[in-house]
Design a protein around this motif. Structure first.
Motif, short mmCIF file in Angstrom:
data_model
loop_
_atom_site.label_atom_id
_atom_site.label_comp_id
_atom_site.label_asym_id
_atom_site.label_seq_id
_atom_site.Cartn_x
_atom_site.Cartn_y
_atom_site.Cartn_z
N GLN A 35 0.83 -1.19 0.00
CA GLN A 35 0.00 0.00 0.00
C GLN A 35 0.88 1.25 0.00
O GLN A 35 1.83 1.37 0.77
CB GLN A 35 -0.91 0.01 1.22
CG GLN A 35 -1.89 1.18 1.24
CD GLN A 35 -2.83 1.10 2.42
OE1 GLN A 35 -2.71 0.22 3.26
NE2 GLN A 35 -3.78 2.01 2.50
N SER A 40 1.54 1.64 -7.83
CA SER A 40 0.15 1.18 -7.74
C SER A 40 -0.78 1.90 -8.72
O SER A 40 -1.56 1.25 -9.42
CB SER A 40 -0.36 1.35 -6.31
OG SER A 40 0.33 0.51 -5.43
N PRO A 41 -0.75 3.25 -8.81
CA PRO A 41 -1.65 3.92 -9.77
C PRO A 41 -1.40 3.49 -11.22
O PRO A 41 -2.34 3.35 -12.00
CB PRO A 41 -1.34 5.41 -9.56
CG PRO A 41 -0.75 5.49 -8.20
CD PRO A 41 0.02 4.23 -8.02
N LEU A 43 -0.21 0.57 -12.22
CA LEU A 43 -0.73 -0.78 -12.38
C LEU A 43 -2.25 -0.76 -12.50
O LEU A 43 -2.84 -1.47 -13.33
CB LEU A 43 -0.31 -1.64 -11.19
CG LEU A 43 -0.79 -3.10 -11.20
CD1 LEU A 43 -0.24 -3.84 -12.41
CD2 LEU A 43 -0.36 -3.80 -9.91
N PHE A 44 -2.90 0.08 -11.70
CA PHE A 44 -4.36 0.20 -11.75
C PHE A 44 -4.81 0.70 -13.12
O PHE A 44 -5.74 0.15 -13.72
CB PHE A 44 -4.83 1.16 -10.65
CG PHE A 44 -6.30 1.42 -10.64
CD1 PHE A 44 -7.18 0.50 -10.08
CD2 PHE A 44 -6.82 2.58 -11.20
CE1 PHE A 44 -8.54 0.74 -10.07
CE2 PHE A 44 -8.18 2.82 -11.20
CZ PHE A 44 -9.05 1.91 -10.63
N ASP A 45 -4.14 1.74 -13.63
CA ASP A 45 -4.50 2.28 -14.95
C ASP A 45 -4.31 1.23 -16.04
O ASP A 45 -5.12 1.13 -16.98
CB ASP A 45 -3.66 3.52 -15.27
CG ASP A 45 -4.05 4.71 -14.41
OD1 ASP A 45 -5.15 4.69 -13.83
OD2 ASP A 45 -3.25 5.65 -14.31
N THR A 46 -3.25 0.44 -15.94
CA THR A 46 -2.99 -0.59 -16.95
C THR A 46 -4.11 -1.62 -16.98
O THR A 46 -4.61 -2.01 -18.04
CB THR A 46 -1.65 -1.28 -16.67
OG1 THR A 46 -0.60 -0.32 -16.69
CG2 THR A 46 -1.37 -2.36 -17.70
N VAL A 47 -4.52 -2.07 -15.79
CA VAL A 47 -5.58 -3.07 -15.71
C VAL A 47 -6.91 -2.49 -16.19
O VAL A 47 -7.67 -3.15 -16.91
CB VAL A 47 -5.71 -3.59 -14.26
CG1 VAL A 47 -6.91 -4.52 -14.13
CG2 VAL A 47 -4.43 -4.30 -13.84
N MET A 48 -7.20 -1.23 -15.84
CA MET A 48 -8.45 -0.63 -16.24
C MET A 48 -8.50 -0.39 -17.76
O MET A 48 -9.56 -0.47 -18.37
CB MET A 48 -8.67 0.69 -15.50
CG MET A 48 -8.98 0.53 -14.02
SD MET A 48 -10.44 -0.51 -13.68
CE MET A 48 -9.64 -2.05 -13.20
N MET A 78 -13.89 5.93 -13.82
CA MET A 78 -13.02 5.58 -12.70
C MET A 78 -12.77 6.82 -11.84
O MET A 78 -12.54 7.91 -12.36
CB MET A 78 -11.68 5.04 -13.20
CG MET A 78 -11.80 3.75 -13.99
SD MET A 78 -10.20 3.21 -14.61
CE MET A 78 -9.85 4.51 -15.82
N ASP A 81 -10.24 4.43 -6.45
CA ASP A 81 -10.25 2.99 -6.65
C ASP A 81 -11.65 2.45 -6.92
O ASP A 81 -11.91 1.25 -6.80
CB ASP A 81 -9.66 2.28 -5.42
CG ASP A 81 -10.43 2.61 -4.14
OD1 ASP A 81 -11.30 3.50 -4.19
OD2 ASP A 81 -10.14 2.00 -3.10
N VAL A 83 -14.70 1.87 -9.69
CA VAL A 83 -14.91 1.72 -11.13
C VAL A 83 -16.40 1.49 -11.37
O VAL A 83 -17.01 0.61 -10.76
CB VAL A 83 -14.10 0.53 -11.70
CG1 VAL A 83 -14.35 0.39 -13.20
CG2 VAL A 83 -12.62 0.70 -11.42
#
Length: 233
Positions: A35, A40-41, A43-48, A78, A81, A83
């Protein structure tokens, strides 16, 4: 923390998700980021991005229907966190998703993250709790013991902040904005919930100007609502 200790922490940790009041099976964490990790941001953008492309492809091959005939496309919204995915499923698809996810099928209007959501513009009645929340803050503050400078700080830090969460997503009706301004105005000038016009020493439009323009720096909630909603543009 050494790399070996970090690997040990991740490989020995487990997670359980609470869904509809019941825990799902244990998820054993084998890889991931701690955390607050700056990656982290990203990775989140890549997955989204991948999730969004999956919905686009599903619409292209006909698995999902178009949102409307006027050219609106499926979109994924988004924020931090959270969606939210907007689609137009058939009744069979809704029933299947409800069965797989173990969730209920509800109808509008309903509340999501404390916000009233519906197919029409939010009404003053639906936002009454915001006005009640602002009014309920006044009695415990013992306004008679505060000078005008102290009341100004409370208006800036608390009363003006109460509707921020709602204003980030919804277009607040003018009646609600005026009611909130009325509460702030009354508390600032007289430490009460209501005041008459003669008690207000300066017009509210001037009070809400920045300090370098001669105002007190109190937020204009109508302009704040507009600015917060522009975040989604």
């Amino acid at each position: 923390m050494s790399s070996s200790n970090s690997r040990g922490l991740l490989s020995s940790a487990s997670t359980r998700v609470l869904m509809n009041g019941a825990f799902v099976e244990l998820i054993y964490n084998r890889r991931g980021l701690r955390q607050g990790d700056p990656l982290s941001p990203l990775l989140f953008d890549t997955v989204m991005d991948v999730l969004h492309l999956m919905f686009e492809w599903a619409a292209y091959v006909g698995v999902l229907t178009e949102l409307s005939a006027s050219g609106f496309r499926h979109r994924t919204s988004m924020y931090v966190d959270d969606v939210v995915t907007f689609i137009r499923p058939t009744e069979e698809q809704v029933a299947l998703a409800s069965y797989i996810l173990g969730c209920e099928v509800a109808s509008f209007p309903f509340k999501y993250l404390g916000l009233p959501l519906g197919l029409r513009k939010v009404t003053t009645t639906q936002l009454q709790p915001i006005m009640d929340s602002a009014a309920s803050r006044l009695p415990p503050w013992c306004a008679k013991l505060l000078n005008r400078g102290g009341r100004t700080i409370l208006v800036q830090s608390t009363l003006s902040a109460i509707p921020v969460h709602t204003m980030m997503s919804l277009d607040i009706p003018s009646k609600v904005v005026e009611a909130l301004h009325k509460i702030c105005r009354a508390f600032l000038w007289k430490g009460r919930q209501e005041v008459k016009g003669g008690h207000c020493l300066v017009a509210w439009d001037k009070v809400t100007l920045p300090k370098d323009l001669g105002g007190l720096g109190i937020l204009n909630l109508r302009l704040l609502n507009l600015a917060l909603r522009c975040w989604w543009a």
